[in-house]
Design an enzyme around this catalytic site. Structure first.
Site, PDB file in Angstrom:
ATOM      1  N   HIS A 183       0.846  -1.195   0.000  1.00 27.05           N
ATOM      2  CA  HIS A 183       0.000   0.000   0.000  1.00 27.05           C
ATOM      3  C   HIS A 183       0.877   1.238   0.000  1.00 27.05           C
ATOM      4  O   HIS A 183       1.683   1.436   0.906  1.00 27.05           O
ATOM      5  CB  HIS A 183      -0.919   0.000   1.226  1.00 27.05           C
ATOM      6  CG  HIS A 183      -2.130  -0.856   1.057  1.00 27.05           C
ATOM      7  ND1 HIS A 183      -3.406  -0.389   1.179  1.00 27.05           N
ATOM      8  CD2 HIS A 183      -2.242  -2.170   0.738  1.00 27.05           C
ATOM      9  CE1 HIS A 183      -4.269  -1.367   0.952  1.00 27.05           C
ATOM     10  NE2 HIS A 183      -3.571  -2.459   0.695  1.00 27.05           N
ATOM     11  N   PRO A 227      -4.640   0.538  18.620  1.00 26.01           N
ATOM     12  CA  PRO A 227      -4.426   0.011  17.268  1.00 26.01           C
ATOM     13  C   PRO A 227      -4.471   1.064  16.167  1.00 26.01           C
ATOM     14  O   PRO A 227      -4.121   0.750  15.020  1.00 26.01           O
ATOM     15  CB  PRO A 227      -5.564  -1.009  17.106  1.00 26.01           C
ATOM     16  CG  PRO A 227      -6.611  -0.569  18.088  1.00 26.01           C
ATOM     17  CD  PRO A 227      -5.870   0.035  19.240  1.00 26.01           C
ATOM     18  N   TYR A 268      -9.572   5.353   7.080  1.00 27.08           N
ATOM     19  CA  TYR A 268      -9.779   5.755   8.467  1.00 27.08           C
ATOM     20  C   TYR A 268     -10.849   6.841   8.454  1.00 27.08           C
ATOM     21  O   TYR A 268     -10.695   7.853   7.745  1.00 27.08           O
ATOM     22  CB  TYR A 268      -8.494   6.312   9.076  1.00 27.08           C
ATOM     23  CG  TYR A 268      -7.380   5.310   9.238  1.00 27.08           C
ATOM     24  CD1 TYR A 268      -7.153   4.683  10.458  1.00 27.08           C
ATOM     25  CD2 TYR A 268      -6.530   4.997   8.175  1.00 27.08           C
ATOM     26  CE1 TYR A 268      -6.125   3.771  10.622  1.00 27.08           C
ATOM     27  CE2 TYR A 268      -5.499   4.074   8.327  1.00 27.08           C
ATOM     28  CZ  TYR A 268      -5.301   3.473   9.545  1.00 27.08           C
ATOM     29  OH  TYR A 268      -4.282   2.560   9.702  1.00 27.08           O
ATOM     30  N   LYS A 289       0.698   0.032  15.124  1.00 34.72           N
ATOM     31  CA  LYS A 289       2.084   0.020  15.572  1.00 34.72           C
ATOM     32  C   LYS A 289       2.440  -1.130  16.507  1.00 34.72           C
ATOM     33  O   LYS A 289       3.621  -1.347  16.796  1.00 34.72           O
ATOM     34  CB  LYS A 289       2.405   1.348  16.279  1.00 34.72           C
ATOM     35  CG  LYS A 289       2.410   2.545  15.342  1.00 34.72           C
ATOM     36  CD  LYS A 289       3.392   2.349  14.206  1.00 34.72           C
ATOM     37  CE  LYS A 289       3.324   3.452  13.178  1.00 34.72           C
ATOM     38  NZ  LYS A 289       4.040   3.104  11.939  1.00 34.72           N
ATOM     39  N   TYR A 305       3.753   6.809   9.892  1.00 32.66           N
ATOM     40  CA  TYR A 305       2.904   5.693   9.463  1.00 32.66           C
ATOM     41  C   TYR A 305       3.734   4.585   8.799  1.00 32.66           C
ATOM     42  O   TYR A 305       3.548   3.402   9.074  1.00 32.66           O
ATOM     43  CB  TYR A 305       1.826   6.188   8.503  1.00 32.66           C
ATOM     44  CG  TYR A 305       0.709   5.183   8.280  1.00 32.66           C
ATOM     45  CD1 TYR A 305      -0.417   5.178   9.096  1.00 32.66           C
ATOM     46  CD2 TYR A 305       0.771   4.240   7.256  1.00 32.66           C
ATOM     47  CE1 TYR A 305      -1.447   4.269   8.903  1.00 32.66           C
ATOM     48  CE2 TYR A 305      -0.246   3.330   7.049  1.00 32.66           C
ATOM     49  CZ  TYR A 305      -1.365   3.355   7.886  1.00 32.66           C
ATOM     50  OH  TYR A 305      -2.367   2.424   7.687  1.00 32.66           O
TER      51      TYR A 305
END
Length: 390
Positions: free
Chosen positions: A72, A293, A201, A297, A385
Site C-alpha cells: 500500500h 491500534p 480511516y 504500531k 505511518y
C-alpha cells in the site's frame, strides 16, 4: 536442559527472535503457555512497516508474504463527507507499507522454526524466571505434570502484557506509564472483498471507523463503541448498518456485506514499562508496551524491539561485544515513545471524545483541516505511518 537464550512467549516476537538467532548459530528454546492452534487463532492487525518487511526477509520467512501481501502506497481519511488521500510514497520518498495479517506472519515463522528443528514448547505452564541478576539465570516450567528447568545466559520476555516476564521485575525497579481510553473497537472479519484498494480511516460524529483488509477476498472492519457494550449486542446487521453511517456516500456502493467469521471488542490503551532490561532479562513487544491500534504500531514495535535485541545478542556471542545489550533498553524505548506519540495522536485525531466537549470537537476539526491543507503536516504523519528508521 540448556540454551543460550530462553524466549518466553511463542507469538510473532518470540518466534522472530528465535529465527534470527538460529540463523547466526545462537541456540534458543521458546516457551509458550498456549497451544499452537490457540496462538494461530488470534486475530490481530496486519499492516507491516517497511522495516518489519525487511526484517522478515532477513529472517528468511518472507516468501509467502512477498507473494500474497498487498503493498500500500497510501491510505485515505474520511472526514467531512469526503475522502482525503495520504500519499505515503510521494511524501516519504518511496516508502510504503505491506498489508499481511499477523496470523500469517506467525504461521510463516512456525513453519520456518519447524523446518530448522527449532525448539518450541507449547502449553508450558507456571513459567518462572530465576537468578536474573546473576550470571547463571534459569527458567522453570511445568509440562504434562512434570517440572522442567532450562539453564541459560539470557531470558527474552516476549510473553505479552499479561505474561510473567514483566512481573518478574521488582516493583521498585519498574516504572509503568498508562493511559486507558474511554472506548473500544468493535471489529468484524468477513470473507468479502474490501470496500477500497486503500485503507480508510473515518472521523465521524457517530464515532471512528476503519475499513481494512487481509486480502482481496477478506476484509476487516472496525467501529468505535463504548466499553460497556458486548459483542452479543452487535449482530452482523447492526454492525454493517452502523459502519455505513460513518462512511462517505461515495464509497457505499463498494461496500459488500456478509456473515462475520469473527467478531470482538478491543479496549484501547497506551502503556509503557521502563526499563526494558533487568539483569539478564530483556522485555520485547507487548510485555513492555501497548499502543492503541490506530496506526497499526503494536506488531511493528515488537519487530523493532527484536531488531535491536537480536543484533545485541548476536554481537555478544559472535564478537564478545556487550555494548548492544547495555544500550538495548534506551534504544528500544526511544523508538517506542515516538510510536506511542504517533498512535496517541492518531487516536485523538480520529475518534470522538464526548468528554472533551464542544471545544475539543472544534480543536479536532481544526487539526484535520490543517492536516489536509499542509504538505508538511501530511509528511510528518506519513513518516510515522510507514515507520521511523531503526
Amino acid at each position: 536442559m540448556r540454551a543460550d537464550v530462553v524466549i518466553v512467549g511463542g507469538g510473532p516476537a518470540g518466534l522472530l527472535l528465535s529465527q534470527l538467532l538460529h540463523l547466526k548459530g545462537v541456540e534458543t528454546i521458546v516457551l509458550e503457555r498456549k497451544s499452537r492452534d490457540y496462538v494461530l487463532g488470534r486475530i490481530r492487525a496486519g499492516v507491516l512497516e517497511q522495516g518489519m518487511v525487511d526484517l522478515l526477509r532477513k529472517a528468511q520467512v518472507s516468501a509467502r508474504m512477498d507473494r500474497e501481501g498487498l503493498v500500500h502506497a497510501g491510505f485515505d481519511v474520511a472526514y467531512g463527507g469526503k475522502l482525503h488521500h495520504i500519499d505515503l510514497e510521494g511524501l516519504t520518498g518511496g516508502k510504503s507499507v505491506m498489508v499481511y495479517g499477523q496470523t500469517e506472519v506467525t504461521q510463516d515463522l512456525y513453519d520456518a522454526r519447524d523446518a530448522m528443528g527449532g525448539k518450541v514448547v507449547h502449553e508450558a505452564e507456571n513459567v518462572a524466571l530465576h537468578e536474573l541478576t546473576g550470571d547463571k539465570p534459569y527458567v522453570t516450567y511445568e509440562k504434562d505434570g512434570e517440572t522442567h528447568r532450562i539453564d541459560c545466559d539470557f531470558v527474552a520476555g516476549c510473553d505479552g502484557f499479561h505474561g510473567v516476564s514483566r512481573k518478574s521485575i521488582p516493583v521498585d525497579v519498574l516504572k509503568e506509564y498508562e493511559l486507558v481510553y474511554p472506548f473500544g473497537w468493535m471489529g468484524l472479519l468477513a470473507d468479502v472483498p474490501p470496500i477500497s484498494d486503500e485503507l480508510i480511516y473515518a472521523n465521524h460524529e457517530r464515532g471512528f471507523a476503519l475499513c481494512s483488509m487481509r486480502s482481496m477476498t477478506r476484509s476487516r472492519y472496525y467501529v468505535q463503541c463504548t466499553l460497556a457494550e458486548h459483542v452479543e449486542e452487535w449482530p452482523d446487521d447492526r454492525f454493517w448498518e452502523e459502519l455505513a453511517k460513518r462512511l462517505p456516500e461515495q464509497v457505499l456502493p463498494n461496500l459488500t456485506t456478509g456473515p462475520s467469521i469473527e467478531k470482538s471488542i478491543a479496549p484501547l490503551r497506551s502503556f509503557i514499562a521502563e526499563p526494558m532490561r533487568y539483569g539478564r532479562l530483556f522485555l520485547a513487544g507487548d510485555a513492555a508496551h501497548i499502543v492503541p491500534p490506530t496506526g497499526a504500531k503494536g506488531l511493528n514495535l515488537a519487530a523493532s524491539d527484536i531488531y535491536y535485541l537480536s543484533h545485541a545478542l548476536i554481537d555478544f556471542y559472535k564478537k564478545n561485544d556487550e555494548a548492544g545489550l547495555e544500550a538495548y533498553s534506551e534504544r528500544a524505548l526511544s523508538r517506542v515513545w515516538k510510536a506511542e506519540r504517533f498512535s496517541w495522536t492518531m487516536t485523538k485525531l480520529l475518534h470522538t471524545f464526548p468528554e472533551d466537549g464542544e471545544f475539543g470537537a472544534k480543536m479536532q476539526r481544526a487539526e484535520l483541516d490543517y492536516l489536509f491543507s499542509s504538505r508538511a503536516a501530511m509528511t510528518s504523519l506519513a513518516e510515522s505511518y510507514v515507520g521511523l528508521p531503526y
